[in-house]
Write an enzyme that holds these catalytic residues in place. Sequence first.
Site, short mmCIF file in Angstrom:
data_model
loop_
_atom_site.label_atom_id
_atom_site.label_comp_id
_atom_site.label_asym_id
_atom_site.label_seq_id
_atom_site.Cartn_x
_atom_site.Cartn_y
_atom_site.Cartn_z
CB CYS A 1 -0.93 -0.02 1.21
SG CYS A 1 -1.94 -1.50 1.33
CG ASP B 1 2.07 2.06 6.45
OD1 ASP B 1 2.04 1.86 7.68
OD2 ASP B 1 1.84 3.17 5.94
CB ALA C 1 0.01 6.19 -2.68
N PRO C 2 1.81 7.73 -0.45
CG PRO C 2 2.41 9.80 0.51
CD PRO C 2 1.76 8.47 0.83
N GLY C 3 4.40 7.25 -1.29
CA GLY C 3 5.76 6.89 -1.64
C GLY C 3 6.78 7.13 -0.55
CB CYS D 1 -0.92 5.86 11.08
SG CYS D 1 -2.19 6.04 9.83
CG ASP E 1 -7.82 -4.57 -3.71
OD1 ASP E 1 -6.96 -4.80 -2.84
OD2 ASP E 1 -9.05 -4.62 -3.47
#
Length: 309
Positions: free
Chosen positions: A124, A191, A126-128, A245, A175
């Site tokens: 997962c 993440d 993005a944003p990198g 998070c 996905d």
Amino acid sequence: MKLTFKDAIGRMPQYLYDKLLEQYDRNIVDLIIKGYMTSKLTTLRVNALKSTPVDILNEFKNHNIKCERTSFYKDALIIKNTDEKKLQELFIYDEGYIYLQNLSSMLPPLILNPKKNTNILDMCAAPGSKTSQLCSLVNNEANVYACELDMIRYERLKYNLNKQHCENVNTYQMDARKLNFDFLFDSILLDAPCSGSGTIDLNDKRTYIAFSEKLVIKSSNIQYALLKKALEMLKNGKTMVYSTCSILKMENEDVVNKVLKEIPNIEVVPINFEGMNNLPTLPTSIKGSLLVRPTELYEGFYVCKLKKK
């Protein structure tokens, strides 16, 4: 007007407040709320693919920017006297010599400890932030595969990877639960999307307006499916990192424990690294996993390292 503790409690989503009281004792909940009340200091990561901490410190000195190092990561800097907006005006930001990133967000790639000449998956991506950090940690000497479902976030991922001078990265807009490769991975970073219960700033309504019980339940279901998929794609004898998070058990220990019960050849690898004892932590029911408490420097973050036997 400065937010009072009483007002802070009043701003909290009721479901979140109830879950925290259910999960932690009152003193710990008060510490978490105080963390929610404090706007984060600006922190960043020096992009080792383009620069060094010494060069960046010298550049900051030229601009009268004060900063300090961290005990757990040589490339992490804490900015003391300016904000993100000012940093974004600098050449070193425009050219990708630095990457604005919360300290907690830097932990999962460090704990994964990727190796050169291996196949690494960021499920997962993005944003990198973490993908580019993985590339930095292996000096672009590994094959990195980065997946992102959302098209807008996927474009942001590609932009950041290019700006950070990341090489040997294969990107996929899909996905991650549907990924299918004809090989297995040496290391995987998951993440996972979550409720964001660790990133709430009670001074900024945008960070908690969407929080709800429905979001937590939806997130935990997605996390469970993603974690099972990750372990399916991991080589025997290799490790992966699961992180969120969030500071809620439903999205962290409960997800990991559910998978551990279903897949017998998986074990928790105790997390241990230099400087770890200096982190503000919360108790976790899975021994060896890490749960960071929200403070002015850290977002609330859960990290668990798993090995496929």
